[in-house]
Scaffold this motif. Structure first.
Motif, PDB file in Angstrom:
ATOM      1  N   ALA A   1     -70.148  59.840 -63.766  1.00 46.11           N
ATOM      2  CA  ALA A   1     -70.312  58.727 -62.844  1.00 46.11           C
ATOM      3  C   ALA A   1     -69.883  59.218 -61.464  1.00 46.11           C
ATOM      4  N   THR A   2     -70.442  58.610 -60.422  1.00 39.62           N
ATOM      5  CA  THR A   2     -70.014  58.959 -59.070  1.00 39.62           C
ATOM      6  C   THR A   2     -68.868  58.068 -58.594  1.00 39.62           C
ATOM      7  N   GLY A   3     -68.433  57.134 -59.435  1.00 40.18           N
ATOM      8  CA  GLY A   3     -67.186  56.408 -59.174  1.00 40.18           C
ATOM      9  C   GLY A   3     -66.012  57.228 -59.685  1.00 40.18           C
ATOM     10  N   GLN A   4     -64.865  57.016 -59.079  1.00 42.71           N
ATOM     11  CA  GLN A   4     -63.672  57.788 -59.450  1.00 42.71           C
ATOM     12  C   GLN A   4     -63.204  57.438 -60.867  1.00 42.71           C
ATOM     13  N   VAL A   5     -63.294  56.171 -61.221  1.00 41.35           N
ATOM     14  CA  VAL A   5     -62.942  55.711 -62.575  1.00 41.35           C
ATOM     15  C   VAL A   5     -63.996  54.701 -63.016  1.00 41.35           C
ATOM     16  N   SER A   6     -63.981  54.382 -64.295  1.00 42.24           N
ATOM     17  CA  SER A   6     -64.935  53.402 -64.805  1.00 42.24           C
ATOM     18  C   SER A   6     -64.367  51.988 -64.645  1.00 42.24           C
ATOM     19  N   ARG A   7     -65.257  51.013 -64.625  1.00 43.36           N
ATOM     20  CA  ARG A   7     -64.849  49.604 -64.618  1.00 43.36           C
ATOM     21  C   ARG A   7     -64.021  49.300 -65.870  1.00 43.36           C
TER      22      ARG A   7
ATOM     23  N   GLY B   1     -61.100  44.156 -55.662  1.00 45.92           N
ATOM     24  CA  GLY B   1     -61.480  45.181 -54.703  1.00 45.92           C
ATOM     25  C   GLY B   1     -62.667  45.956 -55.217  1.00 45.92           C
ATOM     26  N   ALA B   2     -62.519  47.264 -55.239  1.00 47.36           N
ATOM     27  CA  ALA B   2     -63.647  48.103 -55.650  1.00 47.36           C
ATOM     28  C   ALA B   2     -63.127  49.442 -56.153  1.00 47.36           C
ATOM     29  N   ILE B   3     -63.983  50.109 -56.897  1.00 44.59           N
ATOM     30  CA  ILE B   3     -63.715  51.483 -57.322  1.00 44.59           C
ATOM     31  C   ILE B   3     -64.071  52.410 -56.156  1.00 44.59           C
ATOM     32  N   SER B   4     -63.290  53.463 -55.966  1.00 50.13           N
ATOM     33  CA  SER B   4     -63.610  54.439 -54.921  1.00 50.13           C
ATOM     34  C   SER B   4     -64.603  55.465 -55.445  1.00 50.13           C
ATOM     35  N   PRO B   5     -65.450  55.971 -54.533  1.00 52.02           N
ATOM     36  CA  PRO B   5     -66.326  57.062 -54.958  1.00 52.02           C
ATOM     37  C   PRO B   5     -65.482  58.300 -55.259  1.00 52.02           C
ATOM     38  N   PHE B   6     -65.876  59.101 -56.232  1.00 56.13           N
ATOM     39  CA  PHE B   6     -65.162  60.357 -56.486  1.00 56.13           C
ATOM     40  C   PHE B   6     -65.380  61.277 -55.284  1.00 56.13           C
TER      41      PHE B   6
END
Lengths: 351, 351
Positions: A182-188, A223-228
């Protein structure tokens, strides 16, 4: 995470197949969807595992998934395949696309599938792995609900937009290189889990509603997840989102819906790319094998266990779980059995 | 960095063209190579700018670059182009490949070029930008000398393997999305520059010879650059390296040579992919335009100046430098003028 229950893989699969068939899913499609939930749990990604059954069943009941849908595959050029999923489950639709790409790519050297109006594909690795098994280099990407903030602002505007790739390495037994990130730092799923347990997230993983970095998972829910990888990961995620939307004519940003909810049509898209190295005239795998052997044999840096090649760890986890049983959260297993009852499977027939 | 000299773009280009033509480079090729050095400096990436002239000239003199080489372009399938650079300069070779892809992709919807035995391409953005100007979605990647350590070990084993992408956004004047990022956390040029000035590097950017994270640029000269984004960036870099090596039949890891030295044949490879959205039947750009407008208009998060779309900043820098003059390190400019003398250009004719 709560203590995990271990379920034989076959039992895991049979439960899902039984539920899906009861809802009118033809056996091949039910098996394809069930196998993808199984793969999620087998590889340790519970967010793509049996936990999704509830939403899938809810979407079928809401008419948002058509379980017996037959996708329409159209070759618009000899190398460009457009797939209309017709609200079908994601996995059987995507496997049909992979089959078509594999048949075609031996002639054309490259073939691309743009999929729309199909359900969530699950983990992407299994699709590109199927290509690598045939000596074909595979790439896959997909859009997903907006959960990740763009670099420099607070609101979630991008999907966790995963990128998968499989690079065949020949028949020396070490398996392909398989990326699925995933391009998010962590998963939902991790954010939800940590919020429920009151456990901090790693630094840099999430921001609060004002866009301030936080380790408080509860604050991240608003809030939101940060991009990796900071701004580079943001740029990569945006490019994947725009690429998929451009080639499939599907939605962007907050308009992407329908993989986590039971209320909205599925508006994400998927792109699969197959490249046949033979067509490029470059078939010698020995240098790549030697390179990977060298990487795996490097002495570990301080604080590390050594170098792994992408895919190694997932395959090791998968093999162990096939042997020891598939880890499933007890609540998830219990809920899956309840769903079986809800769709009318007699208790005696529930795996 | 030392105070920068500003040079009119035309003067910058004329100096390089004069040197290259003097070495036997045909005008079109000299212009293509000169324009890529100019683009590096125009966009603020001096490591891809005029600073490279010294190595290019050294490579020509060592017989490692054949300045008048004519590349051989072979369509192995209607969508797969193999390009033998025959030791020519990278930019004219790659532009020939882009021309061929653009002619072809309107028919086939997708076309891929695998380039080998050509020199360093310079920044990748200009190649994919040319595709986006024609409404085509472009991807480009290339291997480079091993400067980046794999996650978990100390030695430099991977290139800074850049990935570039351009996504056309239609004709609303905002320009395409353009990604052009190295998969290393920092450039080798930045490490050298910080070491020379005794300035610390950001945390996480480099490791020392034992693989320990350090901010000491001098220690990093015997160590390696870290992949951006930790293990995910490492995985992406490895996939790009293996993809390029597989499709072009070029080298991997430490066997990649010939873009920074004047001693070795160039063993890296390049892959360009063109995708025509029209062939996919998905030509409406309005949703993407609206999405980018929304991103650019988001209120900045604390400590940020707001959201930029990849490519915005490079284009703004480029326009400013075209107006105000191209920033070039005085030593680099002086050295370029010396080179002009060394190759026999009379002082009066040196720009």
């Amino acid at each position: 995470m709560a203590e995990q229950h271990r379920v034989p893989a076959d039992e895991h699969r049979r439960l899902t197949v039984a539920v899906l068939e009861r809802l009118g899913t033809p056996p091949v499609a039910a098996r394809a969807q069930a196998d993808m939930l199984l793969e999620g749990d087998l590889r340790g990604h519970a967010s793509h595992g049996l936990r999704r059954l509830d939403v899938l069943v809810g979407r079928v009941r809401a008419g948002l998934i058509a379980p017996a849908a037959d996708p329409v595959l159209t070759w618009r050029t000899p190398s460009v395949l457009v797939v209309e999923g017709r609200r079908g489950f994601g996995p059987p639709t995507a496997h049909r696309a992979v089959d078509a790409l594999l048949d075609r790519v031996v002639e054309t050297g490259v073939a691309v599938a743009a999929i729309r109006d199909a359900g969530h594909l699950g983990m992407l690795a299994p699709y590109v792995e199927r290509m690598a098994e045939r000596g074909v280099l595979g790439l896959a990407t997909t859009t997903s609900e907006a959960l990740v903030h763009p670099w420099g602002a607070a609101p979630a505007m991008l999907g966790t937009n995963p990128l998968a790739a499989a690079i065949p390495t020949g028949d020396n037994g070490s398996g392909p290189i398989v990326l699925d990130m995933a391009t998010g730092q962590v998963s939902r799923g991790k954010v939800l889990d940590h919020a429920a347990r009151g456990v901090a997230l790693p630094e840099g993983a999430v921001v609060d509603a004002e866009g301030r970095p936080t380790t408080d998972a509860a604050a991240a829910l608003n809030g939101a997840i940060s991009p990796f990888g900071g701004p580079k990961g943001y740029a990569l995620s945006l490019v994947l989102e725009a690429l998929v939307a451009t080639l499939t004519g599907t939605a962007l940003g907050r308009d992407v819906r329908g993989t986590l909810d039971t209320t909205d049509p599925c508006t994400k898209g998927d792109v699969l790319i197959a490249l046949d190295p033979v067509a490029f005239g470059a078939g010698d795998r020995a240098p790549l094998q030697a390179f990977l052997t060298e990487l795996r044999g490097l002495p570990p840096a301080p604080g590390h266990a050594g170098v792994t090649v992408p895919g190694d760890r997932a395959q090791a986890t998968r093999r162990r779980n096939l042997d020891e049983g598939v880890p499933v959260d007890p609540g998830t297993w219990q809920r899956a059995r309840e769903i079986a009852g809800e769709v009318g499977i007699p208790p005696a027939a529930v795996p």
